[in-house]
Scaffold this active site. Structure first.
Site, PDB file in Angstrom:
ATOM      1  N   ARG A  65      83.926 100.192  59.960  1.00  0.00           N
ATOM      2  CA  ARG A  65      82.411  99.919  60.124  1.00  0.00           C
ATOM      3  C   ARG A  65      82.016  99.839  58.956  1.00  0.00           C
ATOM      4  NH1 ARG A  65      77.960 104.566  60.214  1.00  0.00           N
ATOM      5  NH2 ARG A  65      76.186 103.362  61.095  1.00  0.00           N
ATOM      6  N   HIS A 154      72.930  99.889  64.565  1.00  0.00           N
ATOM      7  CA  HIS A 154      73.407 100.431  65.710  1.00  0.00           C
ATOM      8  C   HIS A 154      73.904  99.083  66.480  1.00  0.00           C
ATOM      9  CE1 HIS A 154      70.716 103.976  65.707  1.00  0.00           C
ATOM     10  NE2 HIS A 154      71.854 104.280  64.896  1.00  0.00           N
ATOM     11  N   GLU A 356      81.156 103.382  69.955  1.00  0.00           N
ATOM     12  CA  GLU A 356      81.228 102.540  68.854  1.00  0.00           C
ATOM     13  C   GLU A 356      82.700 102.084  68.216  1.00  0.00           C
ATOM     14  OE1 GLU A 356      77.247 102.884  66.375  1.00  0.00           O
ATOM     15  OE2 GLU A 356      77.802 104.852  67.348  1.00  0.00           O
TER      16      GLU A 356
END
Length: 371
Positions: A65, A154, A356
């Site tokens: 990420r 997000h 996620e």
């Protein structure tokens, strides 16, 4: 099936999850990274600790990420030296997050040089924003010089939740208009038209938009000038105030919605006001995004507050019956991925558990599959 490790380096933690296809082989979180008397000294040490304890058999890729991709990265990207340099150039846009993300990537590359590394960007899902949505009304040359625009965040959560909503409803993803509401310590809303982000509440940074655990969300910029001129506060002090001492924490002294709800139930007026401010902001964004989309098929709540705080969901959508939006009280109190609106509601209101890490793994496999 391919085995993928996902690394999510936050400001003081590293979350990891190891997949074999869709099956989770292992997961965990290394906490208090870099804190005195806490965990590992830095993010590189935390990632090394994770890798040392991992069964690397059959590992085909590592997905990372990365919070900010700026204008440069609009899709998951195979990491090489040039990509690392470009992510480093974006540090001024995300000074608290991109350095931690970089440290994780660099350690993983050094430890496993033959394993492909893929950067998955929080901002990438929002690259489809129309220019009218991404552009701030300030001097064009100044905005261009300093990369000032709406990027949104997000993105992996909004992508996963909007896709999962389509699956839950049995509808084609590319035909569904959804408003996704991610309510955690950080919070954002997103209007998703046929799988494309067309509006989102966070802006150049994660500070704009909804009320959050410690962030103010939307604020008249004059407040900043006033605090500087009349309060004598430095830029760093104002930054700290708006990012770390505002939101629910600033209004109540607690940044946890569970505590706010408990105090509200006990009759605490500060908690009651904070709850109303929090929910009213969500209502405003839902209404605005309804107008932008023209047709809304579903609203999906997700993340810690969105998944577990039934009073927030009910209050945020109260009074929207004329738009075809309502919540069934019994369904609202359930658990798991579900529809919480009445059967005859025009707009389906859903609760979806965000994932996620699974979305990062999916995007990582897509990139590696093309090599």
């Amino acid at each position: 099936m391919s085995r993928v490790l996902v690394l999510n380096c936050g400001s003081s933690s590293v979350k990891w999850r190891h997949y074999d296809g869709d099956r989770t082989l292992g997961q965990g979180t290394v906490e208090r990274v870099g804190e005195p008397g806490g965990g590992p000294a830095d993010h590189a040490s935390a990632v090394r600790q994770i890798l040392d304890g991992l069964d690397r058999t059959g590992l085909t890729a590592i997905g990372h990420r990365v919070v900010h991709g700026g204008r440069t990265f609009t899709a998951p990207t195979l990491v090489d030296d040039a990509v690392l340099a470009a992510i480093r150039d974006l540090v001024p846009l995300a000074p608290l997050h991109n350095p931690a993300n970089l440290a994780g990537i660099e350690m993983a590359r050094a430890a496993l040089p033959d394993v492909p590394q893929v950067a998955v960007f929080d901002t990438a899902f929002h690259h489809t924003l129309p220019e009218a949505a991404a552009t701030y009304a300030i001097d064009r040359d100044t905005a261009e010089r300093y990369d000032i625009r709406r990027y949104g965040f997000h993105g992996t959560s909004h992508a996963y939740v909007s896709r999962r909503t389509a699956e839950l409803l049995g509808r084609p993803y590319d035909q569904l208009n959804t408003i996704t509401v991610h309510l955690g310590n950080g919070a954002s809303a997103c209007a998703v038209a046929g799988g494309r982000s067309v509006a989102t509440s966070m802006g150049m940074s994660p500070l704009e938009g909804l009320v959050m655990g410690t962030r103010s969300g939307d604020l008249d910029p004059t407040v900043i000038f006033h605090l500087r001129r009349e309060g004598g506060m430095s830029v760093d002090e104002i930054d700290d105030l708006l990012n770390h001492r505002s939101g629910l924490l600033g209004l109540t002294g607690a940044n946890d919605m569970r505590e706010v709800l408990r105090r509200r139930a006990d009759g605490d007026p500060a908690a009651a006001l904070a709850f109303d401010v929090y929910c009213r902001r969500i209502t405003g964004y839902v209404g605005a995004y309804y107008a932008l989309l023209g047709r809304v098929d579903a609203i999906a709540f997700t993340a810690g507050v969105g998944e577990h705080a039934a009073p927030v969901r009910a209050a945020a959508l109260a009074g929207l019956d004329r738009l075809g939006i309502s919540v069934d009280d019994t369904r609202n109190g359930g658990e798991g991925d579900r529809v919480i609106s009445p059967d005859d509601a025009e707009v389906r209101v859903c609760v979806i558990r965000t994932d996620e890490e699974r979305e990062i793994a999916r995007q990582t496999r897509d990139v590696v599959g093309k090599l």
